[in-house]
Design a protein around this motif. Structure first.
Motif, PDB file in Angstrom:
ATOM      1  N   ALA A   5      45.404  18.371 -15.369  1.00  0.00           N
ATOM      2  CA  ALA A   5      43.867  17.982 -15.919  1.00  0.00           C
ATOM      3  C   ALA A   5      43.693  17.477 -17.109  1.00  0.00           C
ATOM      4  O   ALA A   5      43.035  16.566 -17.392  1.00  0.00           O
ATOM      5  N   CYS A   6      44.588  18.044 -18.177  1.00  0.00           N
ATOM      6  CA  CYS A   6      44.613  17.435 -19.673  1.00  0.00           C
ATOM      7  C   CYS A   6      45.090  16.155 -19.504  1.00  0.00           C
ATOM      8  O   CYS A   6      45.020  15.279 -20.576  1.00  0.00           O
ATOM      9  N   TRP A   7      46.200  15.958 -18.725  1.00  0.00           N
ATOM     10  CA  TRP A   7      46.944  14.590 -18.433  1.00  0.00           C
ATOM     11  C   TRP A   7      46.014  13.460 -18.265  1.00  0.00           C
ATOM     12  O   TRP A   7      46.055  12.250 -18.848  1.00  0.00           O
ATOM     13  N   LEU A   8      45.035  13.892 -17.307  1.00  0.00           N
ATOM     14  CA  LEU A   8      43.910  12.814 -16.720  1.00  0.00           C
ATOM     15  C   LEU A   8      42.940  12.470 -17.990  1.00  0.00           C
ATOM     16  O   LEU A   8      42.474  11.546 -18.151  1.00  0.00           O
ATOM     17  N   PHE A   9      42.521  13.573 -18.759  1.00  0.00           N
ATOM     18  CA  PHE A   9      41.702  13.261 -19.879  1.00  0.00           C
ATOM     19  C   PHE A   9      42.087  13.039 -21.317  1.00  0.00           C
ATOM     20  O   PHE A   9      41.495  13.021 -22.117  1.00  0.00           O
ATOM     21  N   ASP A  70      36.447  26.754 -16.804  1.00  0.00           N
ATOM     22  CA  ASP A  70      37.913  27.407 -16.760  1.00  0.00           C
ATOM     23  C   ASP A  70      38.993  26.520 -16.129  1.00  0.00           C
ATOM     24  O   ASP A  70      38.540  26.412 -14.995  1.00  0.00           O
ATOM     25  N   GLY A  71      39.743  25.919 -16.534  1.00  0.00           N
ATOM     26  CA  GLY A  71      40.860  25.195 -15.805  1.00  0.00           C
ATOM     27  C   GLY A  71      41.666  25.931 -14.899  1.00  0.00           C
ATOM     28  O   GLY A  71      42.353  25.385 -14.019  1.00  0.00           O
ATOM     29  N   ASP A  72      41.657  27.513 -14.779  1.00  0.00           N
ATOM     30  CA  ASP A  72      42.531  28.178 -13.879  1.00  0.00           C
ATOM     31  C   ASP A  72      41.739  28.308 -12.791  1.00  0.00           C
ATOM     32  O   ASP A  72      42.006  28.150 -11.487  1.00  0.00           O
ATOM     33  N   SER A  73      40.229  29.133 -13.167  1.00  0.00           N
ATOM     34  CA  SER A  73      39.543  29.532 -11.945  1.00  0.00           C
ATOM     35  C   SER A  73      38.388  28.684 -11.643  1.00  0.00           C
ATOM     36  O   SER A  73      37.684  28.886 -10.802  1.00  0.00           O
ATOM     37  N   TYR A  74      38.056  27.551 -12.380  1.00  0.00           N
ATOM     38  CA  TYR A  74      36.986  26.800 -12.402  1.00  0.00           C
ATOM     39  C   TYR A  74      35.759  27.496 -12.370  1.00  0.00           C
ATOM     40  O   TYR A  74      34.823  27.078 -12.000  1.00  0.00           O
ATOM     41  N   LEU A  75      35.723  28.462 -13.195  1.00  0.00           N
ATOM     42  CA  LEU A  75      34.503  29.386 -13.391  1.00  0.00           C
ATOM     43  C   LEU A  75      33.559  28.430 -14.540  1.00  0.00           C
ATOM     44  O   LEU A  75      34.101  28.225 -15.461  1.00  0.00           O
ATOM     45  N   LEU A  76      32.323  28.529 -13.887  1.00  0.00           N
ATOM     46  CA  LEU A  76      31.284  27.662 -15.003  1.00  0.00           C
ATOM     47  C   LEU A  76      30.600  28.434 -16.077  1.00  0.00           C
ATOM     48  O   LEU A  76      30.054  29.708 -15.348  1.00  0.00           O
ATOM     49  N   GLY A  93      29.234  31.127 -11.950  1.00  0.00           N
ATOM     50  CA  GLY A  93      30.043  31.046 -10.495  1.00  0.00           C
ATOM     51  C   GLY A  93      31.190  30.095 -10.712  1.00  0.00           C
ATOM     52  O   GLY A  93      31.274  29.093 -11.513  1.00  0.00           O
ATOM     53  N   SER A  94      32.049  30.087  -9.699  1.00  0.00           N
ATOM     54  CA  SER A  94      33.080  29.116  -9.806  1.00  0.00           C
ATOM     55  C   SER A  94      32.670  27.899  -9.075  1.00  0.00           C
ATOM     56  O   SER A  94      31.967  27.842  -8.297  1.00  0.00           O
ATOM     57  N   LEU A  95      33.101  26.670  -9.453  1.00  0.00           N
ATOM     58  CA  LEU A  95      32.869  25.190  -9.176  1.00  0.00           C
ATOM     59  C   LEU A  95      33.600  25.225  -7.767  1.00  0.00           C
ATOM     60  O   LEU A  95      34.929  25.314  -7.749  1.00  0.00           O
ATOM     61  N   ILE A  96      32.821  24.902  -6.698  1.00  0.00           N
ATOM     62  CA  ILE A  96      33.354  24.720  -5.513  1.00  0.00           C
ATOM     63  C   ILE A  96      33.512  23.021  -5.019  1.00  0.00           C
ATOM     64  O   ILE A  96      34.297  22.498  -4.904  1.00  0.00           O
ATOM     65  N   ARG A  97      32.276  22.346  -5.290  1.00  0.00           N
ATOM     66  CA  ARG A  97      32.362  21.016  -5.394  1.00  0.00           C
ATOM     67  C   ARG A  97      31.055  20.483  -5.900  1.00  0.00           C
ATOM     68  O   ARG A  97      30.200  20.954  -6.175  1.00  0.00           O
ATOM     69  N   ALA A  98      30.971  18.958  -6.040  1.00  0.00           N
ATOM     70  CA  ALA A  98      29.890  18.480  -6.762  1.00  0.00           C
ATOM     71  C   ALA A  98      29.650  17.080  -6.029  1.00  0.00           C
ATOM     72  O   ALA A  98      30.533  16.328  -5.593  1.00  0.00           O
ATOM     73  N   ALA A 141      36.623  17.299  -8.530  1.00  0.00           N
ATOM     74  CA  ALA A 141      37.582  16.892  -7.515  1.00  0.00           C
ATOM     75  C   ALA A 141      38.637  17.867  -7.460  1.00  0.00           C
ATOM     76  O   ALA A 141      39.120  18.199  -6.185  1.00  0.00           O
ATOM     77  N   LEU A 142      39.223  18.270  -8.618  1.00  0.00           N
ATOM     78  CA  LEU A 142      40.209  19.203  -8.771  1.00  0.00           C
ATOM     79  C   LEU A 142      39.961  20.639  -8.194  1.00  0.00           C
ATOM     80  O   LEU A 142      40.733  21.284  -7.338  1.00  0.00           O
TER      81      LEU A 142
END
Length: 431
Positions: A5-9, A70-76, A93-98, A141-142
């Motif tokens: 993730a950090c490499w992408l951004f 959160d980059g580990d659990s994708y909690l918003l 909640g945790s991000l599932i899709r967008a 996407a991740l």
């Protein structure tokens, strides 16, 4: 994923710059922060309905603030702006899709976001800049990729007894625990309406589980009966909607799917010997349908082979019985032929002897005296043969069993009647 993730951004950036910020922690577990995000909620519908038809949902703006992922659990987490320091971030909640939402603005900055929140599963995020929106799209996407990986890994163990079908399956497993039933869920059974006068109308008989049931374990070597049962969700395991005995005359024919929105697979079941008519069974899942077809055909062919073996066994038994009968008839026929030959030779011998006597007498006198003489000679000959046979039999018994001949016993008995013999004399006589 979190290392990429950090490499992408492009590493770490400050929140005030409007870009995504990666805050490194011990082992890399980045957090993505977006400022000035407008958060909207669906109006007048529940979260599940909004998720199914999010393109037609009316939205209301909730608040504007800072969005953290959160980059580990994708909690918003969302913290409204303009509040005092006491305002706490609210978990979404945790991000599932967008999915991007089309707007009148040329820049694509609005997304319909699905989360794991139990109250509001769907949110609408509008970002300040297209760059922030692009960065969020990459994070989504991740998150979606990570969610797909978890679903794939946990799929075999994710089935519980909370739903109707799962609860029914648990009941079936408990009912036939000793017979290891094969259960195929997500199926429907169609057949003739039992209330209709004619058999032309086909109706839904029930939705539930199809079950292939093997016979109990038996050490007698018998094949047993293989069964197909269909249990409905409403009826439970009290009584199956339909019960079939799998036999060689039973057929399972796969039907072509004409409707793309219909079931994944359907089969036509015909049971001509059981009087149940033609039924149709459908499955929501193609893999489940394939497993059902395979397991059913294996058992059907087993019953077919068993029937053929039983028929061949009965035919072999009938042939053995016929052979035994032929052997008995053959023995009787041999004895009959032997008796016929003996009678013929006896007649011939009598005729020859009468002719000889008649010739010796010069051909004079009636025939009856000759026949009486031949009969007397036959009786004399039979007496001689009888005596010879008795003598031979007594010799054999004497040699084999140390027995005493009847004539010797009579002779020793006569000796006892004529005087007073001693035991030694009788013993010497019998020896």
């Amino acid at each position: 994923l979190k290392y990429c993730a950090c490499w992408l951004f492009g590493g770490t950036s400050l929140p005030n710059s409007g870009r995504i910020a990666c805050e490194p922690m011990g082992p890399p577990a980045p957090r993505f922060t977006f400022s000035g995000v407008d958060v909207g909620l669906p109006a007048k519908v529940t979260g599940s309905e909004a998720e199914e038809e999010w393109q037609e949902v009316d939205w209301v703006t909730w608040s504007t603030g800072e969005l953290t992922i959160d980059g580990d659990s994708y909690l918003l987490s969302f913290k409204p702006s303009g509040g005092a320091g006491s305002v706490k971030a609210k978990p979404l909640g945790s991000l599932i899709r967008a999915g991007a939402v089309a707007t009148q603005d040329e820049e694509q900055r609005t997304f319909a976001v699905t989360t794991s929140d139990s109250l509001h599963r769907l949110y609408r995020f509008t970002f300040q800049s297209s760059r922030n929106a692009s960065d969020f799209e990459r994070v989504a996407a991740l998150a979606e990729s990570a969610q797909s990986s978890r679903d794939t890994t946990e799929a075999p163990d994710s089935r519980t007894a909370s739903g109707n079908i799962s609860a029914l399956e648990v009941q079936i497993q408990e009912t036939f625990a000793s017979r290891w039933p094969l259960i195929f869920g997500g199926s429907e059974l169609y057949g003739c309406d039992p209330k209709a006068e004619h058999d032309g109308s086909e109706v839904l008989l029930g939705r539930g589980d199809a079950v292939l049931l093997d016979p109990p374990e038996d050490s007698s070597g018998r094949v047993g009966a293989y069964e197909l049962l269909f249990y409905g969700e409403d009826e439970g395991v009290r009584e199956p909607i339909k019960h079939f005995q799998i036999g060689p005359r039973m057929t399972l024919k796969r039907q072509e799917q004409e409707d793309e929105d219909g079931p994944a697979a359907s089969f036509e079941i015909a049971t001509p010997l059981q009087g149940l008519g033609v039924l149709t069974i459908t499955f929501d899942n193609a893999d489940t349908a394939g497993a059902f077809s395979r397991d059913f055909r294996v058992r059907q062919r087993l019953m077919d082979v068993s029937l053929k073996t039983a028929k061949h066994g009965r035919a072999a038994e009938e042939l053995r019985s016929e052979l035994q009968g032929l052997k008995g008839q053959r023995l009787i026929s041999r004895l009959w032929r032997l008796a016929c030959v003996f009678v013929v030779f006896s007649v011939i011998a009598v005729a020859v002897r009468v002719a000889v006597l008649h010739r010796q007498n010069g051909g004079a006198g009636p025939l009856m005296p000759y026949l009486h003489k031949v009969a007397a000679e036959a009786r004399s000959l039979s007496n001689v043969l009888h005596a010879r046979l008795l003598t031979v039999g007594s010799k054999v018994c004497e040699a084999a069993f140390k027995s005493v001949a009847a004539a010797d016993v009579r002779r020793c008995t006569m000796l006892a009647e004529t005087g007073q013999p001693t035991v030694q004399q009788l013993t010497h006589c019998l020896e």
